[in-house]
Design an enzyme around this catalytic site. Structure first.
Site, PDB file in Angstrom:
ATOM      1  N   GLY A   1      34.505  38.466  42.041  1.00 48.32           N
ATOM      2  CA  GLY A   1      34.770  37.657  43.172  1.00 48.32           C
ATOM      3  C   GLY A   1      34.099  38.306  44.491  1.00 48.32           C
ATOM      4  O   GLY A   1      34.626  37.895  45.423  1.00 48.32           O
TER       5      GLY A   1
ATOM      6  N   GLY B   1      36.305  38.709  48.935  1.00 51.25           N
ATOM      7  CA  GLY B   1      35.428  39.778  48.112  1.00 51.25           C
ATOM      8  C   GLY B   1      34.279  40.469  49.159  1.00 51.25           C
ATOM      9  O   GLY B   1      34.182  41.812  48.575  1.00 51.25           O
TER      10      GLY B   1
ATOM     11  N   ASP C   1      29.929  38.237  40.894  1.00 48.36           N
ATOM     12  CA  ASP C   1      30.411  36.921  41.248  1.00 48.36           C
ATOM     13  C   ASP C   1      29.506  35.962  40.550  1.00 48.36           C
ATOM     14  O   ASP C   1      28.118  36.477  40.004  1.00 48.36           O
ATOM     15  CB  ASP C   1      30.416  36.931  42.766  1.00 48.36           C
ATOM     16  CG  ASP C   1      31.406  35.787  43.227  1.00 48.36           C
ATOM     17  OD1 ASP C   1      31.743  34.833  42.616  1.00 48.36           O
ATOM     18  OD2 ASP C   1      31.966  36.123  44.195  1.00 48.36           O
TER      19      ASP C   1
ATOM     20  N   ARG D   1      50.374  27.295  46.220  1.00 52.48           N
ATOM     21  CA  ARG D   1      49.396  28.394  45.287  1.00 52.48           C
ATOM     22  C   ARG D   1      49.558  27.854  43.946  1.00 52.48           C
ATOM     23  O   ARG D   1      48.667  27.994  43.123  1.00 52.48           O
ATOM     24  CB  ARG D   1      50.196  29.560  45.298  1.00 52.48           C
ATOM     25  CG  ARG D   1      50.010  30.615  46.439  1.00 52.48           C
ATOM     26  CD  ARG D   1      50.710  31.768  46.620  1.00 52.48           C
ATOM     27  NE  ARG D   1      50.244  32.696  47.646  1.00 52.48           N
ATOM     28  CZ  ARG D   1      50.833  32.708  48.922  1.00 52.48           C
ATOM     29  NH1 ARG D   1      51.616  31.528  49.244  1.00 52.48           N
ATOM     30  NH2 ARG D   1      50.170  33.568  49.739  1.00 52.48           N
TER      31      ARG D   1
ATOM     32  N   ASP E   1      51.877  41.055  51.950  1.00 49.50           N
ATOM     33  CA  ASP E   1      53.184  40.703  52.551  1.00 49.50           C
ATOM     34  C   ASP E   1      53.828  41.821  53.001  1.00 49.50           C
ATOM     35  O   ASP E   1      54.714  41.859  54.149  1.00 49.50           O
ATOM     36  CB  ASP E   1      54.078  40.220  51.276  1.00 49.50           C
ATOM     37  CG  ASP E   1      53.708  39.198  50.487  1.00 49.50           C
ATOM     38  OD1 ASP E   1      53.006  38.342  51.012  1.00 49.50           O
ATOM     39  OD2 ASP E   1      53.753  39.030  49.243  1.00 49.50           O
TER      40      ASP E   1
ATOM     41  N   HIS F   1      54.705  36.643  45.272  1.00 48.15           N
ATOM     42  CA  HIS F   1      53.855  36.692  46.166  1.00 48.15           C
ATOM     43  C   HIS F   1      53.664  35.255  46.539  1.00 48.15           C
ATOM     44  O   HIS F   1      52.395  34.888  46.526  1.00 48.15           O
ATOM     45  CB  HIS F   1      52.526  37.433  45.414  1.00 48.15           C
ATOM     46  CG  HIS F   1      51.347  37.417  46.914  1.00 48.15           C
ATOM     47  ND1 HIS F   1      51.789  38.129  47.849  1.00 48.15           N
ATOM     48  CD2 HIS F   1      50.437  37.002  46.810  1.00 48.15           C
ATOM     49  CE1 HIS F   1      50.455  37.941  48.768  1.00 48.15           C
ATOM     50  NE2 HIS F   1      49.475  37.331  48.016  1.00 48.15           N
TER      51      HIS F   1
END
Length: 336
Positions: A8, A14, A34, A88, A151, A180
């Site tokens: 990525g 990336g 990628d 998410r 985080d 997360h």
């Protein structure tokens, strides 16, 4: 000789992540993969005068396996970014398929590599990786990490800002455990070093701080107004966590305590975590010590106060279904 691969590598995370890894003196070979633009990004980075030699790969001609061949560490920000209004979980079906495909390539090309998963939702994508690696017979729980380090970075930054010492953010250490995503993110403010008595004694200030750490990603998504999610801060956090792994594995430096989302079978300490959280979860973001082989020790959560116990219960409740979703994911059959 250390080979790192970014899957990525041409995306919003990336590209800056690949740049930061190119600057890491421990890396001598940097492979970028990628679905588009990886060759161009590699050419650009190759002009920087550091030891790492860079090559880019696209999907054609089995490019993923070629990129990954012989890698020591694989960092994976691949996937679609979060947009305004998306959770998410909304990302899961697309990104889970991408993760399953990459996991299959890793199993064939570099089964002993350290695998650092950034692709969201991490609470579910890490189990996707684990299940694919298990089927291939190469799963090593000591070497699979969900990167929750952003985080921890946010917690340090936000705490320092609240206490009026923003310039000293790097001096604050606040463990963040759980998962997360939103309520699964549990900053242990009572374990902050240095101590933050002024925050702990002010409930409204503390509640606002916890909320900002848990939903800092939403803050960035909103501010970018449809143009992306947290990319630069995530790249920095991912590169920093990769540095911890590299230093422990190849730099001969014993690890300080860090946190990552891991399979609790990686060390006997995982059973203690299950007792502390009161649930038989396979995955949790925990305090770990890193060594040459990956996770050397899973450390206990330690003393927390009543407010953190309440937040812990909420995190555990939300994590269970997310883990199950990843563990039970079945990639769609290939199109004929």
């Amino acid at each position: 000789m250390v080979k790192a691969t970014v899957c990525g590598a041409a995306g919003g995370i990336g590209q800056p992540l690949s740049l930061l890894l190119k600057l890491n003196p421990l890396i001598t070979e940097l492979s970028l993969y990628d679905v588009v633009n990886a060759v161009g990004v590699a050419a650009d980075l190759s002009h920087i005068a550091t030891p790492a030699q860079v090559a880019g790969f696209l999907p054609a001609d089995n490019g993923a396996e070629k990129a990954l061949q012989g890698s020591d560490i694989v960092v994976i920000p691949a996937g679609v970014p979060r947009k305004p209004g998306m959770t998410r979980d909304d990302l899961f079906n697309v990104n889970a398929g991408i993760c399953a495909t990459l996991a299959e390539a890793i199993a064939k090309a570099c089964p002993k590599a350290f695998i650092l998963v950034i692709s969201n939702p991490v609470n579910s994508t890490v189990p996707v990786f684990a299940e694919v690696l298990k089927k291939a017979g190469v799963f090593d729980p000591k070497k699979l990490f969900g990167v929750t380090h952003l985080d921890i970075v946010r917690a340090s930054t936000f705490v320092a800002t609240v206490v009026g010492k923003a310039e000293d953010a790097s001096k604050y250490s606040i463990p963040v455990i759980g998962g997360h995503a939103g309520a699964t993110i549990l900053p242990l403010l009572t374990q902050s070093e240095p101590k933050i008595v002024s925050i702990l004694s002010d409930k409204s200030k503390r509640d606002a701080l916890v909320n900002r750490i848990q939903f800092g990603g939403d803050e960035v998504v909103k501010a970018k107004d449809g143009a992306g999610s947290a990319t630069l801060s995530m790249a920095q956090a991912g590169a920093e966590f990769a540095e911890y792994v590299l230093q422990a594995a190849f730099g001969g430096k014993s690890s300080k305590t860090v946190q990552a989302y891991v399979h609790l079978s990686a060390d006997a300490g995982g059973e203690q975590i299950k007792k502390e959280i009161g649930a038989d979860l396979d995955y949790f973001s925990v305090n770990i010590k890193l060594g040459a082989g990956g996770i050397e020790k899973i450390l206990p959560i330690g003393e927390i106060d009543e407010q953190e116990k309440t937040l812990l219960a909420a995190a555990v409740k939300e994590l269970g279904p997310s883990i199950d979703k990843g563990s039970k994911f079945q990639p769609p059959p290939p199109k004929l």
